[in-house]
Design an enzyme around this catalytic site. Structure first.
Site, PDB file in Angstrom:
ATOM      1  N   GLU A 162       0.844  -1.410   0.186  1.00 10.86           N
ATOM      2  CA  GLU A 162       0.023   0.024   0.037  1.00 10.86           C
ATOM      3  C   GLU A 162       0.871   1.192  -0.009  1.00 10.86           C
ATOM      4  O   GLU A 162       1.839   1.290   0.421  1.00 10.86           O
ATOM      5  CB  GLU A 162      -0.866   0.005   1.256  1.00 10.86           C
ATOM      6  CG  GLU A 162      -1.834  -1.050   1.051  1.00 10.86           C
ATOM      7  CD  GLU A 162      -2.945  -1.085   2.246  1.00 10.86           C
ATOM      8  OE1 GLU A 162      -4.192  -1.469   1.953  1.00 10.86           O
ATOM      9  OE2 GLU A 162      -2.576  -0.764   3.268  1.00 10.86           O
ATOM     10  N   CYS A 216       3.601   8.514   1.303  1.00  8.52           N
ATOM     11  CA  CYS A 216       3.817   7.329   2.406  1.00  8.52           C
ATOM     12  C   CYS A 216       4.185   6.105   1.533  1.00  8.52           C
ATOM     13  O   CYS A 216       3.070   5.691   1.041  1.00  8.52           O
ATOM     14  CB  CYS A 216       3.140   7.241   3.389  1.00  8.52           C
ATOM     15  SG  CYS A 216       3.463   6.044   4.555  1.00  8.52           S
ATOM     16  N   CYS A 227       6.902  -7.588   6.956  1.00 11.14           N
ATOM     17  CA  CYS A 227       7.938  -7.047   7.788  1.00 11.14           C
ATOM     18  C   CYS A 227       8.390  -7.943   8.730  1.00 11.14           C
ATOM     19  O   CYS A 227       7.678  -8.791   9.223  1.00 11.14           O
ATOM     20  CB  CYS A 227       7.339  -5.719   8.500  1.00 11.14           C
ATOM     21  SG  CYS A 227       8.869  -5.060   9.356  1.00 11.14           S
ATOM     22  N   CYS A 250       6.269  -5.816  15.162  1.00  7.37           N
ATOM     23  CA  CYS A 250       5.804  -4.980  16.730  1.00  7.37           C
ATOM     24  C   CYS A 250       4.528  -5.374  16.839  1.00  7.37           C
ATOM     25  O   CYS A 250       3.872  -5.474  15.887  1.00  7.37           O
ATOM     26  CB  CYS A 250       6.148  -3.665  16.043  1.00  7.37           C
ATOM     27  SG  CYS A 250       7.882  -3.169  15.561  1.00  7.37           S
ATOM     28  N   CYS A 306       1.547  -3.006  15.355  1.00  7.23           N
ATOM     29  CA  CYS A 306       1.579  -2.701  13.916  1.00  7.23           C
ATOM     30  C   CYS A 306       1.077  -3.835  12.925  1.00  7.23           C
ATOM     31  O   CYS A 306       1.417  -4.982  13.103  1.00  7.23           O
ATOM     32  CB  CYS A 306       3.039  -2.520  13.267  1.00  7.23           C
ATOM     33  SG  CYS A 306       3.146  -2.313  11.708  1.00  7.23           S
ATOM     34  N   GLY A 315       6.880  -2.247   5.956  1.00 11.03           N
ATOM     35  CA  GLY A 315       8.170  -2.602   5.850  1.00 11.03           C
ATOM     36  C   GLY A 315       9.280  -1.952   6.482  1.00 11.03           C
ATOM     37  O   GLY A 315       8.964  -0.765   6.963  1.00 11.03           O
ATOM     38  N   GLU A 316      10.345  -2.684   6.599  1.00 12.22           N
ATOM     39  CA  GLU A 316      11.369  -1.775   7.441  1.00 12.22           C
ATOM     40  C   GLU A 316      12.432  -1.574   6.409  1.00 12.22           C
ATOM     41  O   GLU A 316      13.291  -2.483   5.621  1.00 12.22           O
ATOM     42  CB  GLU A 316      12.179  -2.733   8.524  1.00 12.22           C
ATOM     43  CG  GLU A 316      13.427  -2.515   8.948  1.00 12.22           C
ATOM     44  CD  GLU A 316      13.534  -0.919   9.418  1.00 12.22           C
ATOM     45  OE1 GLU A 316      12.581  -0.438  10.440  1.00 12.22           O
ATOM     46  OE2 GLU A 316      14.307  -0.178   8.825  1.00 12.22           O
ATOM     47  N   SER A 349      12.295   6.114   7.888  1.00 10.86           N
ATOM     48  CA  SER A 349      11.863   5.876   9.194  1.00 10.86           C
ATOM     49  C   SER A 349      12.147   4.414   9.441  1.00 10.86           C
ATOM     50  O   SER A 349      12.047   3.458   8.389  1.00 10.86           O
ATOM     51  CB  SER A 349      10.231   5.785   9.382  1.00 10.86           C
ATOM     52  OG  SER A 349       9.826   5.260  10.636  1.00 10.86           O
ATOM     53  N   SER A 402      11.806   4.975  15.079  1.00 10.66           N
ATOM     54  CA  SER A 402      10.632   4.548  15.720  1.00 10.66           C
ATOM     55  C   SER A 402      11.284   4.037  17.147  1.00 10.66           C
ATOM     56  O   SER A 402      11.607   2.892  17.534  1.00 10.66           O
ATOM     57  CB  SER A 402       9.881   3.354  15.238  1.00 10.66           C
ATOM     58  OG  SER A 402       9.389   3.872  14.038  1.00 10.66           O
ATOM     59  N   LEU A 403      11.080   5.030  18.249  1.00 11.53           N
ATOM     60  CA  LEU A 403      11.666   4.709  19.490  1.00 11.53           C
ATOM     61  C   LEU A 403      10.441   3.902  20.398  1.00 11.53           C
ATOM     62  O   LEU A 403      10.940   2.836  20.893  1.00 11.53           O
ATOM     63  CB  LEU A 403      11.972   6.001  20.087  1.00 11.53           C
ATOM     64  CG  LEU A 403      12.884   6.007  21.472  1.00 11.53           C
ATOM     65  CD1 LEU A 403      14.279   5.329  20.927  1.00 11.53           C
ATOM     66  CD2 LEU A 403      12.954   7.464  22.074  1.00 11.53           C
ATOM     67  N   HIS A 404       9.330   4.429  20.620  1.00  7.61           N
ATOM     68  CA  HIS A 404       8.334   3.928  21.450  1.00  7.61           C
ATOM     69  C   HIS A 404       8.481   3.333  22.996  1.00  7.61           C
ATOM     70  O   HIS A 404       7.384   3.152  23.460  1.00  7.61           O
ATOM     71  CB  HIS A 404       7.754   2.598  20.395  1.00  7.61           C
ATOM     72  CG  HIS A 404       7.587   2.898  18.983  1.00  7.61           C
ATOM     73  ND1 HIS A 404       6.741   4.093  18.580  1.00  7.61           N
ATOM     74  CD2 HIS A 404       7.736   2.344  17.821  1.00  7.61           C
ATOM     75  CE1 HIS A 404       6.950   3.966  17.260  1.00  7.61           C
ATOM     76  NE2 HIS A 404       7.332   2.950  16.749  1.00  7.61           N
ATOM     77  N   ASN A 463      -3.152   3.882  16.163  1.00 14.23           N
ATOM     78  CA  ASN A 463      -4.138   3.421  15.224  1.00 14.23           C
ATOM     79  C   ASN A 463      -4.432   2.189  15.466  1.00 14.23           C
ATOM     80  O   ASN A 463      -3.894   1.105  15.211  1.00 14.23           O
ATOM     81  CB  ASN A 463      -4.084   3.807  13.911  1.00 14.23           C
ATOM     82  CG  ASN A 463      -3.657   5.295  13.808  1.00 14.23           C
ATOM     83  OD1 ASN A 463      -4.685   5.907  14.228  1.00 14.23           O
ATOM     84  ND2 ASN A 463      -2.604   5.555  13.321  1.00 14.23           N
ATOM     85  N   CYS A 511      -1.120   5.358   9.889  1.00 10.06           N
ATOM     86  CA  CYS A 511      -0.058   4.715  10.234  1.00 10.06           C
ATOM     87  C   CYS A 511      -0.211   3.469  10.956  1.00 10.06           C
ATOM     88  O   CYS A 511      -1.069   3.393  11.903  1.00 10.06           O
ATOM     89  CB  CYS A 511       0.950   5.388  11.323  1.00 10.06           C
ATOM     90  SG  CYS A 511       1.190   6.949  10.927  1.00 10.06           S
TER      91      CYS A 511
END
Ligand code: SAH
Ligand code: SF4
Length: 400
Positions: free
Chosen positions: A107, A120, A127, A131, A134, A197-198, A229, A251-253, A328, A371
């Site tokens: 997408e 985006c 991926c 996570c 996600c 994806g990463e 990112s 992406s710390l989180h 989200n 996201c």
């Protein structure tokens, strides 16, 4: 002129597949053109036809010699994956689903705002990082996208957006889809590698696409308008710094290893201390820049005042900004978004410590384009998806 380097179409086929020129950056295209016996300016012409005029038929390239065009038509192609569906959100956000092969779809999302248009882009079908918050992570992993498939998303979105009337109130809650208005020179002014994806686990293909985004004969975007990112692939952060230091979002989180191990499993391989060192080394290549730390806001998991205090201590080690992302939701995650009040207080704590902090506005959630909601269609080859519910359960236990 010699013939181009070609790959077989299929292991059982004897017909070579056409070479997709869309995936060649300036250097690769120049090398290819020189192999054909052509001059370097031919490569620049080709780049401009493909990436600035969105040509997909060599016969339209009228300033190329006829025999060159004929050879190109016989041996090469300009091809993007077919679009299998397209959605428009009430807020003007657009989403395209590209069928990258028979069993995988990825997408791409366009987010119009008053002062910019951001695309985006996805870098992988699925991926491997997994996570638990996600939706892409839940799908598992199928394969890396090629440079042509990555840049093809920008090519297609540019072409599609240019050929349609501009929404008159882009960025407002109710975009008027009928009234044409003056088109800005660049509808897509920014690119973020924040789709599926990463990106740094598909480094070589990503690099080709980034180079095309920055190339003046292609998309000509400035370095700061292209953001990669990453969940924190330390060695590749170093390589990106050396090869193509675009804007970096991390992406710390979580503010400590114990929690980050659960929320971003890659942390077990590259823990926070290593990640922060890599961020500081990155900034040596872009001294006037800063790192954007993305921080998803999960109710009761990483959003307390104590987490904010830990984050502030961590942020002091690096030139950075924070972007808080309200979670989200999607089916199966079992996680909850922090309340708007909590997000506000959390942001205030950081800002009181002089850390520039923004809260990301949710866009396109009515078409599952926000996201973390991007899920395309992925044939999981890793069986990671089977382990995900277990992971989410672990994360939830952190609550309270
Ligand atoms: N793999 C890269 C880039 C793709 S994800 C990365 O993780 O950085 C892009 C951003 O969306 C990341 O910051 C990611 O943490 C965030 N994200 C993922 N799932 C989300 C969700 N459900 N709600 C909000 N943001 C999410
Ligand atoms: Fe992969 Fe990024 Fe999703 Fe984590 S947040 S699973 S790294 S796409």
């Amino acid at each position: 002129m010699s013939t181009p380097t070609v790959r077989p179409a299929h292991p059982l086929s004897t017909t070579p597949a056409p070479l997709n020129l869309l995936g060649l950056d300036a250097q690769a295209l120049a090398a290819q053109v020189s192999e054909w016996g052509g001059k370097p300016f031919r490569a620049r012409q080709l780049l401009r036809w493909m990436h600035q005029r969105y040509a997909d038929d060599f016969n339209d390239m009228t300033d190329l010699a006829r025999d060159f065009r004929t050879m190109l038509s016989q041996e090469c192609e300009i091809s993007v994956p077919p679009v299998s569906s397209e959605h428009s959100s009430r807020d003007g956000t657009r989403k395209w689903l590209f069928a990258v092969d028979r069993s995988n779809a990825i997408e791409t999302v366009f987010i119009p705002e008053d002062d910019r248009g951001t695309l985006c882009i996805s870098s992988q079908a699925g991926c491997t990082v997994g996570c638990p918050f996600c939706s892409t992570g839940y799908q598992g992993f199928s394969r890396n996208l090629s440079t042509a498939e990555i840049i093809g998303q920008l090519w297609y979105a540019n072409k599609a957006l240019r050929s349609q009337p501009q929404h008159s109130r882009i960025g407002s809650d109710q975009a008027d889809l009928t009234t044409p208005r003056q088109m800005p020179e660049r509808i897509i002014s920014n690119v973020v590698m924040m789709g599926m994806g990463e990106p740094l686990l598909n480094y070589d293909q990503l690099l080709g696409a980034l180079r095309l985004m920055l190339d003046d004969n292609a998309y000509g975007l400035s370095r700061r308008r292209v953001t990669v990112s990453t969940s924190g692939v330390v060695p590749m952060i170093d390589r990106l710094g050396r090869d193509c230091p675009v804007a970096l979002a991390v992406s710390l989180h979580a503010p400590n290893d114990a929690l980050r191990d659960k929320l971003v499993p890659l942390n077990k391989k590259y823990p926070l201390a290593q990640l922060l060192d890599a961020c500081n080394r990155y900034l040596e290549h872009a001294p006037r820049d800063f790192i954007t730390f993305e921080y998803i806001m999960l109710d009761g998991i990483n959003d307390t005042d104590e987490h904010a205090r830990e984050l502030i201590a961590l942020a002091r080690q690096i030139k950075c900004k924070f972007n808080l992302i309200p979670f989200n939701p999607f089916p199966q995650s079992g996680l909850k978004r922090s309340s708007p009040e909590r997000v506000k207080v959390f942001a205030r704590r950081l800002m009181d410590a002089d850390i520039v902090t923004t809260v990301r506005k949710t866009r396109g959630d009515d078409i599952a384009a926000a996201c973390g909601q991007l899920a395309g269609d992925v044939t999981d080859r890793t069986r990671i998806a089977e382990r995900m519910p277990e992971r989410a359960a672990i994360a939830i236990k952190e609550r309270g």
